[in-house]
Motif scaffolding. Structure first.
Motif, PDB file in Angstrom:
ATOM      1  N   GLU A  47       0.801  -1.200   0.000  1.00 54.16           N
ATOM      2  CA  GLU A  47       0.000   0.000   0.000  1.00 54.16           C
ATOM      3  C   GLU A  47       0.844   1.264   0.000  1.00 54.16           C
ATOM      4  OE1 GLU A  47       0.578  -2.203   2.179  1.00 54.16           O
ATOM      5  OE2 GLU A  47      -0.148  -1.690   4.167  1.00 54.16           O
ATOM      6  N   ARG A  49       2.698   4.400  -1.146  1.00 60.17           N
ATOM      7  CA  ARG A  49       2.456   5.266  -2.308  1.00 60.17           C
ATOM      8  C   ARG A  49       3.663   5.252  -3.214  1.00 60.17           C
ATOM      9  NH1 ARG A  49      -2.287   5.170  -2.688  1.00 60.17           N
ATOM     10  NH2 ARG A  49      -1.938   3.423  -1.405  1.00 60.17           N
ATOM     11  N   GLY A 118      -5.649   9.951   5.017  1.00 56.78           N
ATOM     12  CA  GLY A 118      -4.536   9.341   4.294  1.00 56.78           C
ATOM     13  C   GLY A 118      -4.571   9.751   2.835  1.00 56.78           C
ATOM     14  N   GLU A 119      -3.861   8.995   2.030  1.00 60.15           N
ATOM     15  CA  GLU A 119      -3.696   9.388   0.627  1.00 60.15           C
ATOM     16  C   GLU A 119      -4.739   8.750  -0.288  1.00 60.15           C
ATOM     17  OE1 GLU A 119       0.336   8.878  -0.545  1.00 60.15           O
ATOM     18  OE2 GLU A 119      -0.167   8.627  -2.657  1.00 60.15           O
ATOM     19  N   GLY A 120      -4.798   7.443  -0.237  1.00 58.09           N
ATOM     20  CA  GLY A 120      -5.754   6.743  -1.091  1.00 58.09           C
ATOM     21  C   GLY A 120      -5.635   5.268  -0.831  1.00 58.09           C
ATOM     22  N   PRO A 121      -6.638   4.500  -1.220  1.00 62.47           N
ATOM     23  CA  PRO A 121      -6.633   3.070  -0.931  1.00 62.47           C
ATOM     24  C   PRO A 121      -5.466   2.360  -1.591  1.00 62.47           C
ATOM     25  CG  PRO A 121      -8.754   3.798  -1.836  1.00 62.47           C
ATOM     26  CD  PRO A 121      -7.821   4.943  -1.966  1.00 62.47           C
ATOM     27  N   GLY A 122      -4.930   1.375  -0.894  1.00 58.31           N
ATOM     28  CA  GLY A 122      -3.966   0.445  -1.478  1.00 58.31           C
ATOM     29  C   GLY A 122      -4.706  -0.823  -1.878  1.00 58.31           C
ATOM     30  N   GLU A 125      -7.167  -2.274   0.826  1.00 61.95           N
ATOM     31  CA  GLU A 125      -8.291  -1.359   1.037  1.00 61.95           C
ATOM     32  C   GLU A 125      -9.257  -1.467  -0.133  1.00 61.95           C
ATOM     33  OE1 GLU A 125      -5.068  -0.492   1.350  1.00 61.95           O
ATOM     34  OE2 GLU A 125      -4.955  -0.219   3.522  1.00 61.95           O
ATOM     35  N   PRO A 131     -10.675   1.779   4.668  1.00 59.98           N
ATOM     36  CA  PRO A 131      -9.352   2.423   4.654  1.00 59.98           C
ATOM     37  C   PRO A 131      -8.396   1.827   5.683  1.00 59.98           C
ATOM     38  CG  PRO A 131     -10.993   3.905   5.598  1.00 59.98           C
ATOM     39  CD  PRO A 131     -11.726   2.678   5.143  1.00 59.98           C
ATOM     40  N   PHE A 132      -7.118   1.844   5.340  1.00 60.83           N
ATOM     41  CA  PHE A 132      -6.059   1.468   6.265  1.00 60.83           C
ATOM     42  C   PHE A 132      -6.265   0.093   6.895  1.00 60.83           C
ATOM     43  CE2 PHE A 132      -5.106   5.997   5.917  1.00 60.83           C
ATOM     44  CZ  PHE A 132      -3.727   5.930   5.759  1.00 60.83           C
ATOM     45  N   ASN A 159      -9.597   9.047   3.222  1.00 62.19           N
ATOM     46  CA  ASN A 159      -8.466   9.293   2.330  1.00 62.19           C
ATOM     47  C   ASN A 159      -8.764  10.469   1.417  1.00 62.19           C
ATOM     48  OD1 ASN A 159      -6.351   7.239   2.725  1.00 62.19           O
ATOM     49  ND2 ASN A 159      -7.962   5.777   2.197  1.00 62.19           N
ATOM     50  N   HIS A 233       3.307   9.505   6.840  1.00 61.83           N
ATOM     51  CA  HIS A 233       2.389   8.421   6.497  1.00 61.83           C
ATOM     52  C   HIS A 233       2.930   7.114   7.087  1.00 61.83           C
ATOM     53  CE1 HIS A 233       0.047   5.629   4.124  1.00 61.83           C
ATOM     54  NE2 HIS A 233      -0.722   6.628   3.755  1.00 61.83           N
TER      55      HIS A 233
END
Ligand code: URA
Length: 262
Positions: A47, A49, A118-122, A125, A131-132, A159, A233
């Motif tokens: 996940e 980035r 956060g930034e965005g789904p991995g 997620e 999320p997370f 996110n 992060h």
């Protein structure tokens, strides 16, 4: 080249690109690299980035240029999370919908005092719609539950973008711009006392400029009247798992919790 080799090459490229991004941040004049940064960079967590995947031709703008943001109409101050989720619908407002499995809207206490962005789904997620929940998520959950001593369910977690960027690359400016009203709606609905911005993209969005996270972490900012504490992060902390980085995040989270209780 077989698939495994190709995947390995992609991982190496991702790690190298990420490291270059961090070096560029540091060259921005905010002091020495964190302890341990000279160690060989491990492959990023799934996940983590990365700017590894080349953006589609139509989206070659630098990620997170904040001047593109804020063009979409917002939600009323008295909105609810249900309204925001319902307006989001089965969103196709940007290209990220093409690769997603699920929209990852947000999770937690709708009346939380503390909100994490956060930034965005991995990958995980995207699969679970929460999320997370990948490796970075496990670290975030440990920091919240064991570190701060509060239940993850007591905070709200969202996110910047609600769909997984391909290859976990950093979301592009137009993707952030398309999704921003929904994060704003979530903030308006939850009305947290403090927002913790996890990493550069979230902090850049909330601070309204392209920031170097190492420079702004640990300092207070404001997003439309809500105090914002930027910090590293968790995926970065996993990659640079040094005592110093863990301590810095811990201090930031403690300060955020304390302020949310005053
Ligand atoms: N998982 C998330 O939900 N957000 C991130 O920014 C990273 C991992």
């Amino acid at each position: 080249m077989d698939d495994a080799l190709r995947e390995e090459a992609r991982d190496v490229l991702r790690a190298a690109r990420h490291l270059l991004g961090e070096l560029a941040d540091e060259a921005d004049g905010f002091g020495p690299r964190p302890a341990g940064a000279g160690e060989a960079a491990p492959a990023p967590a799934p996940e983590a980035r990365s700017a590894a995947e080349a953006p589609p031709a139509a989206a070659s703008a630098a990620p997170l240029q904040t001047d593109l943001l804020g063009a979409t109409p917002g939600f009323a101050e008295a909105t609810t999370l249900e309204e925001v989720r319902s307006e989001l619908g089965e969103c196709t407002r940007c290209r990220l919908h093409e690769g997603r499995t699920r929209i990852v809207f947000g999770v937690g206490n709708p009346d939380a005092d503390l909100m994490f962005v956060g930034e965005g789904p991995g990958e995980q997620e995207d699969l679970q719609g929460i999320p997370f929940v990948g490796r970075a998520g496990e670290l975030l959950t440990r920091m919240i539950e064991r570190g701060l001593g509060i239940a993850r369910d007591d905070v709200y977690i969202a996110n910047v973008v609600k769909c997984r960027p391909p290859g976990n690359r950093t979301p592009l400016a137009d993707e952030v711009s398309a999704c921003r009203p929904f994060l704003d709606g979530q903030i308006a609905a939850v009305r947290p006392r403090v927002i913790v911005a996890l990493g550069k993209p979230a902090a850049s969005l909330l601070l309204g400029r392209d920031i170097a996270i190492t420079r702004v972490r640990g300092t207070w900012h404001d997003y439309r009247g809500t105090p914002v504490m930027p910090t590293f992060h968790p995926a970065f902390v996993l990659r640079q798992y040094t005592e110093q980085n863990r301590r810095l995040v811990w201090e930031d989270l403690k300060a955020a919790l304390e302020r949310s209780r005053t």
